[in-house]
Scaffold this motif. Structure first.
Motif, short mmCIF file in Angstrom:
data_model
loop_
_atom_site.label_atom_id
_atom_site.label_comp_id
_atom_site.label_asym_id
_atom_site.label_seq_id
_atom_site.Cartn_x
_atom_site.Cartn_y
_atom_site.Cartn_z
N ASP A 190 11.81 1.50 -8.66
CA ASP A 190 10.85 2.54 -8.11
C ASP A 190 11.21 2.81 -6.64
O ASP A 190 11.19 4.11 -6.44
N GLU A 191 11.18 1.76 -5.95
CA GLU A 191 11.39 2.20 -4.61
C GLU A 191 12.58 2.86 -3.99
O GLU A 191 12.64 3.83 -3.32
N ALA A 192 13.61 2.53 -4.70
CA ALA A 192 15.16 3.44 -4.61
C ALA A 192 14.86 4.79 -5.01
O ALA A 192 15.17 5.66 -4.26
N ALA A 220 0.82 -1.03 -0.02
CA ALA A 220 0.08 -0.05 0.06
C ALA A 220 0.94 1.28 -0.07
O ALA A 220 0.77 2.05 -0.81
N TYR A 221 1.86 1.20 0.90
CA TYR A 221 2.73 2.43 1.02
C TYR A 221 3.66 2.69 -0.31
O TYR A 221 3.41 3.89 -0.80
N GLN A 222 4.13 1.84 -0.82
CA GLN A 222 4.99 1.72 -2.09
C GLN A 222 3.93 2.15 -3.28
O GLN A 222 4.43 2.96 -4.10
N SER A 223 2.82 1.42 -3.35
CA SER A 223 1.86 1.84 -4.59
C SER A 223 1.56 3.43 -4.38
O SER A 223 1.32 4.17 -5.46
N GLY A 224 1.35 3.87 -3.09
CA GLY A 224 1.01 5.25 -2.96
C GLY A 224 1.91 6.25 -3.37
O GLY A 224 1.84 7.37 -3.92
N LEU A 225 3.28 6.11 -2.83
CA LEU A 225 4.44 6.64 -3.11
C LEU A 225 4.72 6.65 -4.61
O LEU A 225 4.89 7.90 -5.14
N LEU A 252 14.59 10.53 -3.03
CA LEU A 252 13.63 11.59 -2.89
C LEU A 252 13.39 12.20 -1.41
O LEU A 252 13.94 13.34 -0.92
N LEU A 253 12.99 11.14 -0.86
CA LEU A 253 12.69 11.28 0.64
C LEU A 253 14.01 11.65 1.36
O LEU A 253 13.91 12.53 2.15
#
Length: 489
Positions: free
Chosen positions: A352-354, A334-339, A359-360
């Motif tokens: 994508d996660e990296a 859910a979190y990664q989809s939202g990001l 950015l964060l």
């Protein structure tokens, strides 16, 4: 003229150990501050009658509507990791339940309506500031699309309450799909009352998850559903920069709604370790800790349910651990989809996660405003980078990341306008910033509710630009910063 609530109460029909019967304590001179008219209509109530003097008396607890069966609910809970075997509604009274226009059962509860048998030497009252904070933030969360309790009304009581100083008293009328918490299960489990746990589980299934009632293993399915809803809920919190502030087990709803807006806050600058709550001295409930705390709370729920999962304790523990083990994947999904959506990606790909994490990390190092960075990124998808670059103390940090981001979005077929529209739909322009909420409270203490009304109007459309209210998007000036938020007790 009578204000009618079409109550259809079920919780008060449970055994007497589930609650205490108690009526609200009448207040001196109730005055309506705000009625949520659309919500009243959704609940099948007459907003014109609720705005009458009689309606104000009901919303303050001075008069009971027909059919009310007022109770204070019993529950226990872990507070900052320490177990308290009896908490309960110490300043809230459930008037009853109604079926709304969508066929959903809703609790109508008065918060700040006087002492109950669970008050533990408290006065059972609420001050005006916390009532307005909960009204503002809960309705903002609803507009953001995050599951939450709702605020039906706020009234002043005409009385003063003693906190650090004497403050105006107020009562909030809160609406929830239920007020059943992890701590409610703990109340019975701590007493070895397996029958109470079972009755409560059956009630929760019938009320919130009726499709699993005939399942082969309904209590396993119940735990699975609560795990899934909490994973999704906390992911949504993180995606808008929300910090609950007091994620005790008695503040964890089994329905998957955000409940109990005490020292809650939204981040300005992105900081994973951000804490606002004055009582969270160790940072237990910091922004980035919320997923692991949610799992910790769910583990406490699983412990309560063990006798219902299997007769053999070891087997029950093994089955519970398997279900709890699904939390991490559900939250991460859910979190990664939202990001991905927040940075304008439509298709999941390796790396994508990296990309988002980089950015964060850059935001954290550059004191970038969480909300404005992502809203500015939506502009950068089709127009100029200026608004997002302005959030970084070193704009070159964004420029370096943006090269990789533009290469990535170029792999997808959506037009810049399509991407921008999609990003604007998930990256709000307006959040209830702490300094704005505080300014509203200070004005209300001087009997000026115009800022309260205006802030509510702005926050009701968080994803729209609203140029006439552009000032509400701005982060606080150094002298406006709110570094601590407080519980209402």
């Amino acid at each position: 003229m009578t204000v009618h609530f079409p109550f259809q109460n079920t919780y008060s029909a449970l055994p007497a150990s589930f609650f205490a019967r108690v009526a609200p304590t009448p207040v001196a001179a109730p005055r309506l501050i705000k009625l949520n008219r659309p919500l009243a209509l959704q609940l099948g109530l007459d907003p014109d009658l609720l705005e009458s003097p009689e309606g104000a008396e009901i919303l303050a607890g001075k008069r009971l509507p027909d059919g009310a069966d007022p109770i204070a609910m019993a529950y226990a809970g872990h507070q900052f990791g320490h177990f308290v075997p009896q908490l309960g509604d110490g300043r809230a009274i459930l008037l009853g339940e109604v079926i709304d226009k969508d066929g959903i059962r809703r609790d109508i509860q008065l918060k700040g309506s006087g002492p109950t048998p669970f008050s533990r030497r408290g006065d059972g009252r609420a001050a005006l500031g916390p009532v307005l904070r909960e009204y503002i933030v809960s309705e903002a969360m609803c507009a953001l699309g995050i599951p939450t309790t709702r605020s039906l009304a706020a009234v002043t009581s005409g009385e003063r309450v003693q906190r650090e100083t004497m403050l105006p008293g107020a009562v909030l009328t809160r609406v929830a799909s239920s007020h059943i918490r992890v701590g409610t299960f703990q109340f019975f489990a701590a007493r070895g009352d397996t029958d109470g746990v079972r009755k409560l589980a059956d009630h929760v299934i019938a009320r919130h998850y009726p499709d699993i009632g005939m399942a082969e293993r309904p209590y396993h399915a119940l735990l699975e559903r609560v795990v899934a809803r909490q994973a999704d809920l906390v992911a949504r919190w993180l995606l808008v920069g929300f910090i609950h502030g007091v994620m005790n087990t008695d503040n964890t709803s089994v329905s998957g709604e955000t409940i109990d807006y005490g020292p809650c806050a939204f981040m300005d600058d992105y900081n994973p370790a951000q804490v606002f709550s004055s009582i969270d001295e160790m940072g237990r409930y910091a922004y980035a800790n919320q997923p692991q705390i949610a799992l910790w709370n769910l583990t406490r729920l699983a412990e309560c349910l063990l006798p219902l999962l299997a007769d053999d304790k070891d087997k029950a523990i093994e089955q519970a651990q398997m279900i709890l083990g699904e939390f991490a994947e559900k939250f991460t999904t859910a979190y990664q989809s939202g990001l991905r959506k927040k940075i304008g990606l439509f298709i999941a790909r390796d790396g994508d996660e990296a990309l988002v994490q980089d950015l964060l990390d850059a935001m954290a190092k550059n004191a970038a405003d969480f909300t404005l960075t992502f809203r500015g990124l939506a502009n950068a998808a089709a127009d100029s980078d200026d608004s997002v670059r302005a959030q970084f103390t070193d704009p070159a940090a964004f420029d370096e990341w943006a090269v990789r981001w533009r290469t990535r979005i170029a792999d997808e077929p959506q037009s810049p306008a399509e991407r921008q529209a999609a990003m604007r739909a998930v990256n709000p322009a307006f959040i209830p910033r702490n300094h704005r909420v505080e300014a509203v409270i200070q004005a209300a203490l001087n009997d000026d509710y115009a800022p309260f009304e205006e802030l509510l109007a702005v926050l009701s459309k968080p994803y729209e630009d609203q140029p006439q209210f552009a000032a509400y998007t701005e982060p606080p000036l150094p002298e406006q910063r709110v570094t601590q938020t407080f519980c209402g007790t």
